[in-house]
Design an enzyme around this catalytic site. Structure first.
Site, PDB file in Angstrom:
ATOM      1  N   ASP A 438       0.837  -1.208   0.000  1.00  0.00           N
ATOM      2  CA  ASP A 438       0.000   0.000   0.000  1.00  0.00           C
ATOM      3  C   ASP A 438       0.862   1.244   0.000  1.00  0.00           C
ATOM      4  O   ASP A 438       0.505   2.266  -0.578  1.00  0.00           O
ATOM      5  CB  ASP A 438      -0.933   0.001   1.212  1.00  0.00           C
ATOM      6  CG  ASP A 438      -0.166  -0.033   2.520  1.00  0.00           C
ATOM      7  OD1 ASP A 438       0.869  -0.723   2.599  1.00  0.00           O
ATOM      8  OD2 ASP A 438      -0.605   0.616   3.480  1.00  0.00           O
ATOM      9  N   ARG A 442       5.864   4.148   5.854  1.00  0.00           N
ATOM     10  CA  ARG A 442       5.518   4.130   7.272  1.00  0.00           C
ATOM     11  C   ARG A 442       5.523   2.704   7.817  1.00  0.00           C
ATOM     12  O   ARG A 442       5.982   1.768   7.152  1.00  0.00           O
ATOM     13  CB  ARG A 442       4.155   4.790   7.496  1.00  0.00           C
ATOM     14  CG  ARG A 442       2.976   4.049   6.913  1.00  0.00           C
ATOM     15  CD  ARG A 442       1.689   4.844   7.092  1.00  0.00           C
ATOM     16  NE  ARG A 442       0.536   4.116   6.580  1.00  0.00           N
ATOM     17  CZ  ARG A 442      -0.507   4.695   5.982  1.00  0.00           C
ATOM     18  NH1 ARG A 442      -0.524   5.999   5.811  1.00  0.00           N
ATOM     19  NH2 ARG A 442      -1.524   3.974   5.558  1.00  0.00           N
ATOM     20  N   ASP A 443       5.008   2.531   9.043  1.00  0.00           N
ATOM     21  CA  ASP A 443       4.990   1.205   9.667  1.00  0.00           C
ATOM     22  C   ASP A 443       3.824   0.388   9.121  1.00  0.00           C
ATOM     23  O   ASP A 443       2.924  -0.003   9.839  1.00  0.00           O
ATOM     24  CB  ASP A 443       4.914   1.323  11.192  1.00  0.00           C
ATOM     25  CG  ASP A 443       3.725   2.154  11.664  1.00  0.00           C
ATOM     26  OD1 ASP A 443       3.023   2.749  10.813  1.00  0.00           O
ATOM     27  OD2 ASP A 443       3.489   2.199  12.879  1.00  0.00           O
ATOM     28  N   GLU A 444       3.903   0.095   7.819  1.00  0.00           N
ATOM     29  CA  GLU A 444       2.850  -0.663   7.137  1.00  0.00           C
ATOM     30  C   GLU A 444       3.509  -1.451   6.020  1.00  0.00           C
ATOM     31  O   GLU A 444       3.919  -2.566   6.233  1.00  0.00           O
ATOM     32  CB  GLU A 444       1.773   0.295   6.618  1.00  0.00           C
ATOM     33  CG  GLU A 444       0.427  -0.362   6.431  1.00  0.00           C
ATOM     34  CD  GLU A 444      -0.725   0.644   6.518  1.00  0.00           C
ATOM     35  OE1 GLU A 444      -1.780   0.317   5.997  1.00  0.00           O
ATOM     36  OE2 GLU A 444      -0.547   1.718   7.106  1.00  0.00           O
ATOM     37  N   ASP A 451      -6.031  -2.875  -2.417  1.00  0.00           N
ATOM     38  CA  ASP A 451      -5.211  -1.983  -3.234  1.00  0.00           C
ATOM     39  C   ASP A 451      -4.697  -2.721  -4.472  1.00  0.00           C
ATOM     40  O   ASP A 451      -4.642  -2.165  -5.575  1.00  0.00           O
ATOM     41  CB  ASP A 451      -4.023  -1.468  -2.430  1.00  0.00           C
ATOM     42  CG  ASP A 451      -4.418  -0.780  -1.134  1.00  0.00           C
ATOM     43  OD1 ASP A 451      -5.232  -1.349  -0.385  1.00  0.00           O
ATOM     44  OD2 ASP A 451      -3.917   0.321  -0.862  1.00  0.00           O
ATOM     45  N   TRP A 503     -11.517  -6.490  -0.914  1.00  0.00           N
ATOM     46  CA  TRP A 503     -10.165  -6.904  -0.558  1.00  0.00           C
ATOM     47  C   TRP A 503     -10.007  -8.402  -0.851  1.00  0.00           C
ATOM     48  O   TRP A 503      -9.189  -8.785  -1.692  1.00  0.00           O
ATOM     49  CB  TRP A 503      -9.903  -6.568   0.914  1.00  0.00           C
ATOM     50  CG  TRP A 503      -9.440  -5.157   1.125  1.00  0.00           C
ATOM     51  CD1 TRP A 503      -8.172  -4.742   1.457  1.00  0.00           C
ATOM     52  CD2 TRP A 503     -10.205  -3.949   1.002  1.00  0.00           C
ATOM     53  NE1 TRP A 503      -8.115  -3.369   1.551  1.00  0.00           N
ATOM     54  CE2 TRP A 503      -9.346  -2.856   1.282  1.00  0.00           C
ATOM     55  CE3 TRP A 503     -11.539  -3.675   0.689  1.00  0.00           C
ATOM     56  CZ2 TRP A 503      -9.778  -1.526   1.254  1.00  0.00           C
ATOM     57  CZ3 TRP A 503     -11.972  -2.350   0.657  1.00  0.00           C
ATOM     58  CH2 TRP A 503     -11.103  -1.292   0.930  1.00  0.00           C
ATOM     59  N   GLU A 715      -2.452   8.989  -0.655  1.00  0.00           N
ATOM     60  CA  GLU A 715      -3.459   8.126  -0.048  1.00  0.00           C
ATOM     61  C   GLU A 715      -4.781   8.854   0.114  1.00  0.00           C
ATOM     62  O   GLU A 715      -5.847   8.270  -0.081  1.00  0.00           O
ATOM     63  CB  GLU A 715      -2.960   7.658   1.323  1.00  0.00           C
ATOM     64  CG  GLU A 715      -3.911   6.761   2.081  1.00  0.00           C
ATOM     65  CD  GLU A 715      -3.337   6.294   3.399  1.00  0.00           C
ATOM     66  OE1 GLU A 715      -3.805   5.268   3.921  1.00  0.00           O
ATOM     67  OE2 GLU A 715      -2.407   6.952   3.918  1.00  0.00           O
ATOM     68  N   HIS A 736       0.875   6.173  -2.434  1.00  0.00           N
ATOM     69  CA  HIS A 736      -0.170   5.161  -2.299  1.00  0.00           C
ATOM     70  C   HIS A 736      -0.812   5.024  -3.678  1.00  0.00           C
ATOM     71  O   HIS A 736      -1.373   5.985  -4.182  1.00  0.00           O
ATOM     72  CB  HIS A 736      -1.227   5.661  -1.308  1.00  0.00           C
ATOM     73  CG  HIS A 736      -1.507   4.741  -0.174  1.00  0.00           C
ATOM     74  ND1 HIS A 736      -0.679   4.646   0.916  1.00  0.00           N
ATOM     75  CD2 HIS A 736      -2.527   3.897   0.072  1.00  0.00           C
ATOM     76  CE1 HIS A 736      -1.181   3.797   1.787  1.00  0.00           C
ATOM     77  NE2 HIS A 736      -2.310   3.306   1.288  1.00  0.00           N
TER      78      HIS A 736
END
Length: 913
Positions: A438, A442-444, A451, A503, A715, A736
């Site tokens: 995505d 960051r912490d992802e 997506d 999803w 995003e 994103h």
């Protein structure tokens, strides 16, 4: 005539990949003929293709998109192949020799998994002294956990980063194969450096899970160096307890937090490696395409910020690592932080949440070039401390992404739109680092299934990415095995098993899109059980009382039509039960179609019947008896039109048009509505409105981001506010790709290159470009699986347009031209040019002779009226049918004639499309 783009399993000369089934593909260029008449494929273990193990002979049934071959392959073997093509014009050509090489296959490993003291933070280097002579050929088969890099006498093997990559480590582990023949000729020492990565480091967007490793706590290594000597004898050097372990200067590494290196640390005496007693999942030949440094960016500016920081600006938001030349006294700490934007001219990384995204180097006093090993960053700006007299030339950004060759290019008459297309391309690069993430900063950085399915068609127009997605789908299927067919919202799941509409449907939508774009039904054969398992799971949850509608759903994520205290609720306003039911129907339909393609007639019939039942349930629940959609949002109406929930649906097209009129022709859609919105409008005869959305430069819109300086896709529609302030810090990525799905619409509708389900792989297309006066021109080139299409148009003036098209060998296009009474025609391979006078003006002109109603309905003309004649929007509705000019002359408005002439001049500059 020449034969090009020869691929094995949609890869060029693949080494050591999993090859359960062989599929060959190729394209033909510069041929006098139009179509392939006969073709021949030869496969051999000899480089000159002599003594073939397979020879098809000249045949008429060889498909250039996907020739599937059941050949009993041997392990450790390089195979060579050629293809010969004869055209309908009698010409004939043979390709260059291509190859593929198998890995270990089912041959048992002689090597053991080995490990070391994993409580020592200094990252280990496993090594083995070598005494090898008369090297004919040599291969290294290796997997290291979490991540590894391999060296012979200090020289890195290969150019890949972040191996063995990110997958569902609970179910399978990938190993890579390297040709080390040249490096081993005089090699004396084999070394493997290990890092933490996704396996041994923290990895999850869920704060309950991302503070410690999910998959494993120890470093592990397995490898076999297999040497074929000049006399044909085989020598294998496996990992075992005879290997030694020393310690590197790396003291910390993390996908989220970065890396720390202390060059002042003393060497530690080596110790013996230990046998790993932990039971591990089976090893599997690689599926991941290589992640390499594919571009290098140099800073465009060295900034001394108002806060006194030293910041480098690369001019482009990217994902990857860096190189920095340093020469500082021993003990100096050189500290780097990475961020996407500036705030008030200062460095900013508050939107990275808990991800530190830093690099710390403690100098040993020597001049060196530092470069991370086991992390990556999403960044445009770098703050640097500790490096004295820093110069721009000391730094460069290294752009990392998977092997996804670029196959689509587009250029228009708008610099802003061109920048948008570039932004979408950069967004894909930054988020195609082994898994379709995505965001990269960051912490992802996780493989969100929603997506991925949203962006898949755009990805397929821009890049050759079937092999990339094949690995992702394999992971997806392994996750389903433990979840009764459910598909988690992220793959790999890292234990996050929530599933929802839009999803989980990636299980069906992505394979079908890959089949549609590449024309290879083997992807459907591989994924059919996964597709069916998802729909069967939905059927169980839905039951007899539509239970799937009541499960927690993400909905139309980040839509703008559900504001609470001025902030958009993440799920949007569209009824989530409606979204769930429509996607349930969509996936069921795709399972039925896939079954038909791969010859499963009974299942095709059963799922087609289920699809029709679900569709009827949707109509009964969400539509009035006369066909009005009862969910009055842009997304619901777009889904109604795009997925053909009703036949001959003019009513809901009009309702969607009204929704836009009531919102000043601005979109309100989120992740699920936006990708289909412009397509729904174009299919419903509202192409002018679709273009207005594309070309809108105000919030919310794609070009608003571009004008705000975006170099990737955001995003959130309002990631930055008009004054440059960040709108949110809890969830605000500036890289994103979801909303970048607009580029699919540009290829399909602006350029007019439509794939057809009845002719997958672009052997036949609908060529139906939609032109726009404001855009002025467009040139698109798409290297499809069948060959290269080109579509270009140019608006010469308000009444004249010209087109040029190129249709590749073996293909044909049904051409439908806009604004003309010219009949559709079929184009075969060749070059074509058309120019004509349009049947109506391409530019709508406005004046005070238009009615008040018309002028007030259009947001742009209404704004002109408001700025020139304050109060004009308060004219009683009973007078709206009059022309603006006649009314104001009639009422004796002071200075009416001069005012009307001024207004006419302003209105003349406003175009509706």
């Amino acid at each position: 005539m020449k034969i090009v783009n020869c691929k094995t399993n949609h890869m060029t000369n693949p080494l050591g990949f999993h090859m359960e089934k062989l599929v060959f593909s190729y394209t033909v260029e510069d041929a006098a003929g139009k179509f392939q008449d006969l073709a021949r494929i030869v496969v051999s273990q000899n480089a000159d293709c002599s003594n073939p193990v397979f020879d098809s002979g000249m045949r008429s049934d060889i498909d250039s998109l996907a020739f599937s071959l059941d050949l009993e392959l041997k392990p450790y073997t390089r195979y060579y192949w050629t293809v010969t093509v004869r055209t309908d014009a009698g010409e004939e050509a043979e390709s260059e020799v291509n190859w593929f090489e198998t890995a270990k296959m089912d041959d048992p490993w002689q090597a053991k998994w080995i490990t070391c003291d994993s409580t020592n933070p200094r990252h280990p280097i496993f090594s083995k002294q070598l005494d090898i002579t008369d090297v004919g050929e040599a291969r290294l088969y290796i997997c290291g956990l979490g991540l590894y890099e391999t060296y012979i006498d200090g020289e890195k093997i290969g150019d890949e980063h972040l191996t063995p990559y990110c997958n569902n480590y609970l179910k399978w582990l990938q190993y890579q194969t390297y040709d080390v023949t040249e490096q081993l000729q005089n090699g004396k020492k084999l070394e493997v450096l290990l890092g933490n990565g996704w396996y041994k480091g923290r990895y999850s967007f869920d704060p309950r899970r991302n503070q410690k490793p999910y998959y494993g706590n120890t470093w592990k290594l397995i490898a076999e160096l297999r040497v074929t000597h000049a006399d044909g004898s085989i020598q294998v050097i496996p990992t075992d307890e005879s290997w030694s372990v020393s310690r590197s200067k790396i003291t910390a590494s993390s996908i989220y937090d970065g890396e720390q290196v202390d060059a002042t640390l003393p060497d530690e005496p080596p110790q013996a490696a230990s046998a790993c007693t932990e039971e591990l999942p089976p090893l599997h030949a690689r599926l991941s395409t290589p992640v390499c440094v594919r571009k290098t960016l140099h800073p465009i500016e060295l900034i001394h910020t108002p806060s006194g920081e030293t910041v480098l600006d690369l001019g482009q938001n990217m994902a990857g690592i860096f190189r920095l030349r340093v020469h500082e006294p021993k003990g100096t700490q050189i500290h780097l932080w990475f961020g996407e934007i500036l705030q008030e001219g200062n460095f900013y990384n508050g939107n990275l949440r808990s991800a530190k995204a830093e690099y710390l180097y403690i100098s040993d006093g020597k001049e060196t070039v530092i470069e991370p090993y086991f992390t990556f960053y999403g960044y445009r700006y770098v703050k640097i401390e500790g490096a004295q007299d820093l110069k721009k030339d000391d730094f460069c950004g290294l752009v990392l992404y998977s092997e996804i060759p670029k196959i689509g290019t587009m250029k228009t008459g708008s610099a802003l739109v061109n920048r948008l297309v570039q932004n979408v391309e950069w967004g894909q690069r930054g988020n195609f680092i082994d898994i379709p993430t995505d965001c990269p900063q960051r912490d992802e950085r996780m493989g969100f299934t929603g997506d991925s399915q949203i962006f898949c068609p755009t990805a397929c127009y821009q890049t050759d990415c079937l092999a990339f997605f094949r690995k992702y789908l394999h992971d997806l299927q392994t996750e389903q095995e433990a979840l009764d067919g459910a598909v988690p919202g992220v793959v790999p799941s890292v234990g996050i098993h929530d599933s929802c509409a839009g999803w989980g449907d990636a299980a069906c939508i992505i394979p079908w899109n890959l089949y549609l774009f590449y024309g290879d039904k083997s992807i459907l054969e591989e994924q059919f059980d996964s597709m069916k398992a998802w729909v069967d799971y939905l059927a169980k949850v839905d039951g007899d009382d539509h239970g799937w509608r009541n499960v927690h759903q993400n909905g139309d994520w980040l839509a703008l039509d559900n504001l609470k205290d001025g902030v958009a609720a993440t799920a949007g306003a569209t009824d989530t039960g409606f979204i769930a039911s429509v996607y349930y129907a969509l996936s069921t339909d795709l399972v039925a179609k896939a079954a038909a393609v791969i010859g499963k007639a009974d299942e095709a019939k059963a799922y087609a019947a289920l699809h029709e039942k679900i569709m009827q349930d949707v109509r009964d629940e969400y539509f009035s008896p006369n066909g009005r959609c009862c969910i009055n949002t842009q997304t619901a109406l777009a889904m109604t039109l795009y997925y053909h929930l009703l036949e001959h649906d003019e009513r809901n097209g009009e309702a969607l048009q009204k929704k836009f009129k009531d919102n000043d022709n601005k979109l309100q859609t989120g992740f699920l509505g936006t990708p289909i919105l412009c397509g729904a409008l174009s299919e419903s005869g509202m192409n002018d409105l679709a273009y207005e959305l594309l070309l809108n430069e105000d919030y919310p819109g794609w070009l608003y981001e571009v004008k705000m300086g975006a170099t990737t896709v955001w995003e959130r529609w309002n990631g930055l506010l008009p004054d440059g302030r960040i709108s949110s810090t809890d969830m605000n990525s500036f890289n994103h790709y979801a909303f970048g799905a607009i580029v699919e619409w540009m290829y399909r509708y602006c350029a007019g290159i439509h794939p057809l389900p009845e002719a997958p792989g672009f052997k036949k297309i609908l060529l139906k470009p939609e032109i726009n006066y404001q855009l002025k021109s467009l040139q698109a080139e798409y290297e499809s699986a069948a060959g290269t299409y080109r579509s270009a148009w140019n608006v010469l003036d308000e009444n004249h347009v010209e087109f040029s098209f190129s249709i590749p060998f073996g293909c044909e296009a049904r051409l439908v031209l806009p604004h003309t009474d010219m009949s559709p025609q079929t184009l075969q391979a060749g070059e074509y040019h058309f120019s004509y006078q349009t049947d109506k003006p391409l530019r709508r002109t406005w004046s005070t002779h238009d009615t008040i109603e018309e002028l007030l309905e259009n947001p742009k003309t209404r704004a002109v009226l408001a700025s020139t004649v304050p109060g004009s929007d308060r004219v009683p509705s009973s007078m709206h049918k009059q022309s603006f000019r006649s009314l104001f002359l009639q009422i004796g408005y002071p200075g009416a004639k001069d005012m009307l002439d001024t207004l006419d001049a302003k209105l003349a500059k406003v175009g509706a499309w």
